[in-house]
Each structure stands twice: as C-alpha cells, then as structure tokens.
Scaffold this motif. Structure first.
Motif, PDB file in Angstrom:
ATOM      1  N   UNK A  85      12.504  -3.569   9.898  1.00 36.48           N
ATOM      2  CA  UNK A  85      12.306  -2.513  10.897  1.00 36.48           C
ATOM      3  C   UNK A  85      11.481  -3.079  12.042  1.00 36.48           C
ATOM      4  N   UNK A  86      11.906  -2.763  13.269  1.00 31.51           N
ATOM      5  CA  UNK A  86      11.248  -3.267  14.468  1.00 31.51           C
ATOM      6  C   UNK A  86      10.907  -2.119  15.403  1.00 31.51           C
ATOM      7  N   UNK A  87       9.869  -2.331  16.196  1.00 30.31           N
ATOM      8  CA  UNK A  87       9.515  -1.369  17.236  1.00 30.31           C
ATOM      9  C   UNK A  87       8.886  -2.121  18.397  1.00 30.31           C
ATOM     10  N   UNK A  88       8.963  -1.529  19.564  1.00 30.13           N
ATOM     11  CA  UNK A  88       8.232  -2.071  20.710  1.00 30.13           C
ATOM     12  C   UNK A  88       7.270  -1.012  21.256  1.00 30.13           C
ATOM     13  N   UNK A  89       7.026   0.005  20.452  1.00 27.67           N
ATOM     14  CA  UNK A  89       6.123   1.083  20.817  1.00 27.67           C
ATOM     15  C   UNK A  89       4.678   0.649  20.599  1.00 27.67           C
ATOM     16  N   UNK A  90       3.884   0.717  21.654  1.00 29.99           N
ATOM     17  CA  UNK A  90       2.467   0.310  21.572  1.00 29.99           C
ATOM     18  C   UNK A  90       1.696   1.141  20.550  1.00 29.99           C
ATOM     19  N   UNK A  91       2.068   2.413  20.365  1.00 26.46           N
ATOM     20  CA  UNK A  91       1.373   3.273  19.409  1.00 26.46           C
ATOM     21  C   UNK A  91       1.526   2.763  17.974  1.00 26.46           C
ATOM     22  N   UNK A  92       2.611   2.041  17.705  1.00 31.93           N
ATOM     23  CA  UNK A  92       2.880   1.576  16.335  1.00 31.93           C
ATOM     24  C   UNK A  92       2.611   0.088  16.165  1.00 31.93           C
ATOM     25  N   UNK A  93       1.897  -0.495  17.103  1.00 30.54           N
ATOM     26  CA  UNK A  93       1.623  -1.936  17.082  1.00 30.54           C
ATOM     27  C   UNK A  93       0.904  -2.372  15.797  1.00 30.54           C
ATOM     28  N   UNK A  94       0.007  -1.561  15.287  1.00 34.02           N
ATOM     29  CA  UNK A  94      -0.779  -1.901  14.099  1.00 34.02           C
ATOM     30  C   UNK A  94      -0.112  -1.473  12.793  1.00 34.02           C
ATOM     31  N   UNK A  95       1.028  -0.819  12.863  1.00 34.44           N
ATOM     32  CA  UNK A  95       1.747  -0.360  11.675  1.00 34.44           C
ATOM     33  C   UNK A  95       2.280  -1.571  10.905  1.00 34.44           C
TER      34      UNK A  95
END
Length: 169
Positions: A85-95
């Motif tokens: 799973x990938x994201x580029x959302x700054x809010x989820x950077x530490x997830x």
C-alpha cells in the motif's frame, strides 16, 4: 511503468489492470553481479481507495546467479507476489502500514526491482546438496572427486592427535 497518484485517486474507475513486460538491468547485490535472463513479467491490479493505492502484482523472471559453494552460475527462477500500500498524503507520512511516496508518481518497475532484490536468498546455492569446492585443490566436488586429505583438524589439537596415533610432533 509510471502511474500518477492524482490520476488513480481521482478516477471514477478505481482499478487499473497491469499487464506488462520490461527489461531489468543487471545489478550488484552483496558484492555479486545478478543478471536477468528474461524479461520481467508483471500481472495484477492497482486499486485506489481514498488517499492510498494498493498494488497487487504477480512477478516472474529468471536470474543468473553464482553458487555460494561451487562458484558455478545457475538459473534462479523468480515467481513472487507483491502486495503493498502506498500514499503520497502528508497526513499519513508516519503511518507504518503504508509506504510513503514523495511526489505524484508511482514507479511499478522500481517497486518490482526492489521486491526481487529483497527475496533473494542470503546463501545462493545451485542445488540444496551442492558439495562445493575442495578446500585444498579447488576442484568442483559436484563434477569430480579429489584425493586430497581433507581432515579438518584444529591446529590446537594436532598434538593430541599425534599422541593418540603414537607419532612425534
């Protein structure tokens, strides 16, 4: 094989099918050169959900490796599944459950290459029962036998062995 996060997340159709082949360049891993012998075949899906992208792929190829025991080259088949799973959302950077990607691009070839490297065995053997090389003469013991005396005697105990055999040290 690059996909844009913005395209995947904003589309009405949230699933993108991936069926492709690409050439992987030779690479070095733990000081050894690994050569792909065939194209990397990738099949699977990319699914977007909210602010993350699920990559579910099946990967196949063949690598030319060098055996750790006998130093002969052999063909190592790669047949792996990748689910990340990938994201580029700054809010989820530490997830910790999702891999963070800087920018708007998701490079499938880069993901596949890093997964192939991570699945390589630490000790690469041509066969499970590889006999390796003779420590004295260097002959490949899988192909021929040698007449070397390969008694592995600890030098610290050589005197005891000589004493037991009634020999002088």
């Amino acid at each position: 094989m690059k996909y844009k996060f913005s395209d995947l997340i904003s589309r009405r159709e949230r699933t993108k099918e991936v069926n492709c082949e690409f050439d992987m360049a030779p690479f070095h891993f733990e000081g050894e050169k690994m050569e792909p012998l065939s194209k990397v075949v990738v099949n699977g899906n990319i699914v977007s959900k909210n602010d993350e992208v699920l990559v579910d792929l099946h990967v196949q190829t063949k690598l030319k490796l060098v055996c750790s025991r006998c130093l002969e080259t052999f063909i190592y088949p790669i047949d792996i599944d990748i689910e990340e799973r990938f994201t580029n959302s700054e809010e989820r950077r530490e997830d910790e459950d999702v891999l963070f990607v800087i920018g708007d691009e998701l490079d499938i070839a880069e993901i596949v290459e890093s997964e192939i490297i991570s699945t390589l065995p630490i000790k690469r053997l041509c066969t499970n029962d590889c006999k390796g090389l003779c420590q004295t003469c260097g002959k490949n013991l899988n192909k021929e036998s040698c007449t070397c005396d390969n008694d592995n005697i600890d030098v610290r105990l050589a005197g005891l062995k000589a004493l037991l055999e009634n020999k002088e040290v």
